[in-house]
Design a protein around this motif. Structure first.
Motif, PDB file in Angstrom:
ATOM      1  N   VAL A 141       0.858  -1.359  -0.073  1.00  0.00           N
ATOM      2  CA  VAL A 141      -0.028   0.189   0.004  1.00  0.00           C
ATOM      3  C   VAL A 141       1.046   1.286   0.074  1.00  0.00           C
ATOM      4  O   VAL A 141       1.737   1.378   0.904  1.00  0.00           O
ATOM      5  CB  VAL A 141      -0.827  -0.052   1.180  1.00  0.00           C
ATOM      6  CG1 VAL A 141      -2.033   1.222   1.317  1.00  0.00           C
ATOM      7  CG2 VAL A 141      -1.745  -1.277   1.456  1.00  0.00           C
ATOM      8  N   PHE A 142       0.409   2.163  -0.898  1.00  0.00           N
ATOM      9  CA  PHE A 142       1.112   3.376  -1.013  1.00  0.00           C
ATOM     10  C   PHE A 142       0.421   4.382  -0.390  1.00  0.00           C
ATOM     11  O   PHE A 142      -0.820   4.448  -1.137  1.00  0.00           O
ATOM     12  CB  PHE A 142       1.551   3.837  -2.684  1.00  0.00           C
ATOM     13  CG  PHE A 142       2.806   2.979  -2.954  1.00  0.00           C
ATOM     14  CD1 PHE A 142       4.046   3.355  -3.095  1.00  0.00           C
ATOM     15  CD2 PHE A 142       2.263   1.520  -3.451  1.00  0.00           C
ATOM     16  CE1 PHE A 142       4.779   2.414  -3.860  1.00  0.00           C
ATOM     17  CE2 PHE A 142       3.248   0.795  -3.911  1.00  0.00           C
ATOM     18  CZ  PHE A 142       4.461   1.148  -4.150  1.00  0.00           C
ATOM     19  N   SER A 143       0.513   5.205   0.508  1.00  0.00           N
ATOM     20  CA  SER A 143      -0.413   6.331   0.973  1.00  0.00           C
ATOM     21  C   SER A 143       0.156   7.878   0.868  1.00  0.00           C
ATOM     22  O   SER A 143       1.414   7.897   1.239  1.00  0.00           O
ATOM     23  CB  SER A 143      -0.600   6.152   2.427  1.00  0.00           C
ATOM     24  OG  SER A 143      -1.286   4.766   2.677  1.00  0.00           O
ATOM     25  N   LYS A 144      -0.350   8.604   0.439  1.00  0.00           N
ATOM     26  CA  LYS A 144      -0.269   9.817   0.122  1.00  0.00           C
ATOM     27  C   LYS A 144      -1.226  10.685   0.832  1.00  0.00           C
ATOM     28  O   LYS A 144      -2.175  10.996   0.450  1.00  0.00           O
ATOM     29  CB  LYS A 144       0.020  10.224  -1.486  1.00  0.00           C
ATOM     30  CG  LYS A 144       0.057  11.901  -1.802  1.00  0.00           C
ATOM     31  CD  LYS A 144       1.545  12.160  -1.268  1.00  0.00           C
ATOM     32  CE  LYS A 144       1.707  13.889  -1.307  1.00  0.00           C
ATOM     33  NZ  LYS A 144       1.804  14.310  -2.901  1.00  0.00           N
ATOM     34  N   LEU A 145      -0.850  11.703   1.862  1.00  0.00           N
ATOM     35  CA  LEU A 145      -1.702  12.505   2.347  1.00  0.00           C
ATOM     36  C   LEU A 145      -1.648  13.561   1.579  1.00  0.00           C
ATOM     37  O   LEU A 145      -0.779  14.688   1.377  1.00  0.00           O
ATOM     38  CB  LEU A 145      -1.095  12.756   4.050  1.00  0.00           C
ATOM     39  CG  LEU A 145      -1.914  13.706   4.630  1.00  0.00           C
ATOM     40  CD1 LEU A 145      -3.238  13.272   5.232  1.00  0.00           C
ATOM     41  CD2 LEU A 145      -1.155  14.509   6.024  1.00  0.00           C
TER      42      LEU A 145
END
Length: 292
Positions: A141-145
């Motif tokens: 999983v890649f998470s970008k705020l």
């Protein structure tokens, strides 16, 4: 849509406008008929680049991205701006203290794209909203705020054969016999993120596979998930409650040392009530296979 246990989705029509994230209102009025040139919706370059890179990276549900693909996806996500997906910090939802909806404080999500190999989703967390501690079995999983400020806490399971783990084996065995749903984990992150910030990545067995998000201000998080949750394929979502190591330990020396803040017990729990989410239609720029 509402995420239910096992990854099932339920349509929730009355929450479509909860976030109201499109920049403008479409007004439909009757006009005299005339031939007009259809406008072409321009897809932001970064968004289309993200889709192409995901297709290249996740070739199958079993794919674990190579370091090269991870670097490429992180670079693309780092460059994506809220406007690329139809968001703006000026929207009412992202104004702290002004977006509170008394009848519904649940997290909202929208699916930008989904296939067997990966999915692109945006999660909207209201102020003080929580995505409780959960896992990502067999997933990267890649998470970008994109917007907001939130606290993240994440853990990885401790390998029983991991040489650096100096926990008391007897205490661990006794605890496991008492509760088969409790397992030792190692704290990987416990920090506050403020947009804009770098993309974070978790893997099937490392990088903080179990994590929890708590919104300090209203937030929007863009996730690339490969592969998506699927109970049918053994990728069901499990939830946990964390307990300090000292809560079950008889090792007083370790309890007083720094390791006490590193190792935690995670207890698998039933699906918590605050894990329910409302789904809304994606109204940002289209993403998918280019049409010719």
């Amino acid at each position: 849509m509402e995420l239910e246990q096992g990854g099932r989705e339920r349509i929730v029509h009355n929450h479509v406008s909860k976030v109201g994230y499109v920049n403008g209102v479409i007004n439909k009025r009757k006009k005299p008929y005339r031939r007009v040139k259809r406008s072409v919706i321009r897809v932001p370059r970064a968004l289309q680049e993200l889709f192409v890179s995901c297709k290249d990276t996740f070739k199958s549900p079993a794919t674990i991205p190579s370091p090269h693909h991870v670097q490429t996806l992180c670079r693309i996500l780092d460059d994506i701006k809220p406007e690329d997906v139809g968001l703006s910090r000026d929207l009412q939802f992202f104004k702290p203290g002004k977006n509170i909806i008394k009848e519904n404080q649940r997290v909202t999500y929208t699916t930008m794209y989904k296939c067997d190999n990966f999915s692109l989703c945006i999660f909207f967390l209201p102020e003080s909203g929580v995505i409780p501690l959960h896992n990502h079995p067999g997933m990267t999983v890649f998470s970008k705020l994109l917007l907001g400020k939130m606290h993240i806490k994440s853990y990885d399971w401790v390998d029983e054969l991991e040489a650096e783990v100096e926990v008391e084996a007897e205490a661990s065995n006794n605890l496991m016999q008492q509760n088969s749903k409790v397992r030792l984990a190692k704290l990987k992150a416990n920090r506050v993120l403020t947009a804009p910030c770098d993309t974070s990545v978790l893997y099937p067995t490392r990088g903080g596979n179990m994590h929890e998000f708590t919104a300090i201000t209203p937030c929007a998080v863009l996730d690339v998930i490969g592969p998506p949750y699927s109970k049918q394929h053994g990728r069901d979502c499990s939830y946990y409650k964390d307990h300090p190591y000292a809560a079950f330990s008889t090792n007083e020396e370790m309890d007083k040392g720094k390791e006490a803040n590193v190792y935690w017990w995670l207890e698998e729990i039933e699906v918590p009530e605050n894990s329910q989410m409302d789904g809304i239609e994606y109204l940002g720029p289209p993403i998918g296979e280019p049409s010719f």
